[in-house]
Design an enzyme around this catalytic site. Structure first.
Site, PDB file in Angstrom:
ATOM      1  N   SER A 217       0.852  -1.188   0.000  1.00  0.00           N
ATOM      2  CA  SER A 217       0.000   0.000   0.000  1.00  0.00           C
ATOM      3  C   SER A 217       0.888   1.238   0.000  1.00  0.00           C
ATOM      4  O   SER A 217       1.728   1.393   0.882  1.00  0.00           O
ATOM      5  CB  SER A 217      -0.895   0.031   1.247  1.00  0.00           C
ATOM      6  OG  SER A 217      -1.798  -1.040   1.241  1.00  0.00           O
ATOM      7  N   GLY A 219      -0.441   4.408  -0.032  1.00  0.00           N
ATOM      8  CA  GLY A 219      -1.297   5.535   0.317  1.00  0.00           C
ATOM      9  C   GLY A 219      -2.023   6.066  -0.904  1.00  0.00           C
ATOM     10  O   GLY A 219      -2.548   5.304  -1.726  1.00  0.00           O
ATOM     11  N   GLU A 221      -0.934   7.026  -3.578  1.00  0.00           N
ATOM     12  CA  GLU A 221      -0.289   6.608  -4.828  1.00  0.00           C
ATOM     13  C   GLU A 221      -0.679   5.196  -5.238  1.00  0.00           C
ATOM     14  O   GLU A 221      -0.152   4.674  -6.215  1.00  0.00           O
ATOM     15  CB  GLU A 221       1.232   6.728  -4.689  1.00  0.00           C
ATOM     16  CG  GLU A 221       1.700   8.158  -4.447  1.00  0.00           C
ATOM     17  CD  GLU A 221       3.204   8.257  -4.312  1.00  0.00           C
ATOM     18  OE1 GLU A 221       3.895   7.267  -4.630  1.00  0.00           O
ATOM     19  OE2 GLU A 221       3.681   9.321  -3.887  1.00  0.00           O
ATOM     20  N   GLY A 222      -1.589   4.582  -4.499  1.00  0.00           N
ATOM     21  CA  GLY A 222      -2.127   3.301  -4.928  1.00  0.00           C
ATOM     22  C   GLY A 222      -1.396   2.096  -4.388  1.00  0.00           C
ATOM     23  O   GLY A 222      -0.890   2.109  -3.257  1.00  0.00           O
ATOM     24  N   GLY A 248      -6.522   0.244   4.236  1.00  0.00           N
ATOM     25  CA  GLY A 248      -5.701  -0.950   3.993  1.00  0.00           C
ATOM     26  C   GLY A 248      -6.462  -2.236   4.240  1.00  0.00           C
ATOM     27  O   GLY A 248      -6.253  -3.241   3.544  1.00  0.00           O
ATOM     28  N   ASP A 249      -7.369  -2.220   5.213  1.00  0.00           N
ATOM     29  CA  ASP A 249      -8.176  -3.409   5.495  1.00  0.00           C
ATOM     30  C   ASP A 249      -9.125  -3.705   4.337  1.00  0.00           C
ATOM     31  O   ASP A 249      -9.378  -4.865   3.997  1.00  0.00           O
ATOM     32  CB  ASP A 249      -8.975  -3.215   6.788  1.00  0.00           C
ATOM     33  CG  ASP A 249      -8.083  -2.889   7.974  1.00  0.00           C
ATOM     34  OD1 ASP A 249      -6.934  -3.372   7.999  1.00  0.00           O
ATOM     35  OD2 ASP A 249      -8.531  -2.149   8.862  1.00  0.00           O
TER      36      ASP A 249
END
Length: 323
Positions: A217, A219, A221-222, A248-249
């Site tokens: 991950s 953030g 930026e994918g 993220g989950d």
């Protein structure tokens, strides 16, 4: 049935304030209370995607009772949490409505007794017999061995059940050595694991350490993925503002759902990037803005990286859907 493991469950409390300022009193405009912990968030998103899920881990005390009451109201999620003597922790998110920023306060979690850890391992072994995939997510509460995830990964592999690990620090390092099918670190966790701050190099190094596939991950930026089938980057069409807690989950839920549905990697990553961004638009972790998700899913740019970066090619949303 997809199995999610949350060894450090939590009762998530979200406060919304007009403007968060240190050293002052605040009037809370809204309070939200939900069952939480990373794996519980994954379970709730998977259920919203239409999958049958069983959530296991630990729960105890007054907060544990409230968590289980909320979980009982979640369709398609079965509660298989193991009771403990200690009290389930709380996590508090304070959302600044003016800036959209979120301040997170996470309690450490209850002390787990050796007998309670043994009871969980017995429950986990029983559940593996019916599981199609497993997510191991989050921090370890006090009393749980630092190599716990490595042992749970080996047990899943012995049952032929694919397993995704989302953790950090020493639990991640030991877990990778047990050869999980997928790991999903953020950029900081990936750098700590590999010693490299260059994401593409770090994902490759994490695979050499034992992970079958790595999805990092990044953030806003994918996502960056290194898999046996290739390497891809998935980027949403625009930066989404809101509460990033649980994004993220949701990516983990998307990757697991794509795995059990046997989707090709570009489709899995497009789903994960869109679902993660749609979670930022939702009030709290374990939820997503469905309208935003449907709009974003077809607009995620998925780029395939060959062994020569200058030969990278891009998949349009249409080609991603066709694969």
């Amino acid at each position: 049935m997809i199995l999610t493991v949350t060894l450090n469950t939590a009762l998530d409390i979200t406060y919304r304030v007009r403007s968060l300022r240190p050293h002052t009193s605040h009037r809370v405009s809204q309070v939200l209370e939900r069952p939480g912990g990373k794996g519980v968030n994954v379970a709730r998103v998977l259920a919203a995607l239409g999958h049958e899920v069983t959530a296991t881990g630990f729960a105890g005390g007054a907060t544990g009772r409230v968590l289980r009451e909320h979980l009982a109201d979640t369709p398609r999620v079965t509660d298989a949490l193991v009771p403990i003597g200690g009290a389930t922790r709380r996590t508090v998110a304070v959302v600044d409505e003016r800036t959209g920023d979120t301040t997170q306060l996470n309690e450490p979690g209850p002390q787990i007794a050796p007998a309670e850890w043994g009871a969980f391992q017995d429950r986990y072994a029983e559940l593996l017999c019916r599981a199609t995939a497993v997510a191991l997510s989050g921090s370890l509460p006090p009393g749980v061995p630092v190599g716990a995830y490595a042992g749970l990964i080996r047990a899943a592999r012995a049952h032929g059940v694919p397993v995704l690990l989302d953790a950090g620090g020493e639990p991640l390092r030991r877990g990778v050595a047990a050869r999980p099918d997928i790991i999903k670190p953020n950029s900081e966790e990936l750098a700590e694991l590999t010693g490299s701050h260059e994401p593409l190099r770090a994902t490759q190094d994490a695979r050499r350490r034992g992970a079958h596939a790595v999805v990092a991950s990044l953030g806003p930026e994918g996502l960056l993925a290194a898999t046996p089938e290739g390497r891809w980057r998935a980027v949403p069409p625009a930066r989404v503002h809101g509460n990033p807690t649980g994004a993220g989950d949701s990516a983990v839920a998307a990757l697991l759902s794509g795995l059990v549905e046997r989707l090709p990697w570009p489709d899995r990553l497009a789903r994960a990037a869109a679902l993660s961004a749609a979670t930022v638009r939702a009030p709290g972790a374990g939820e997503f803005d469905r309208e935003a998700y449907e709009k974003l899913r077809g607009r995620v740019a998925v780029t395939e990286w060959s062994t020569q970066p200058n030969l990278a090619r891009s998949h349009s949303p249409e080609s991603v859907r066709r694969r």
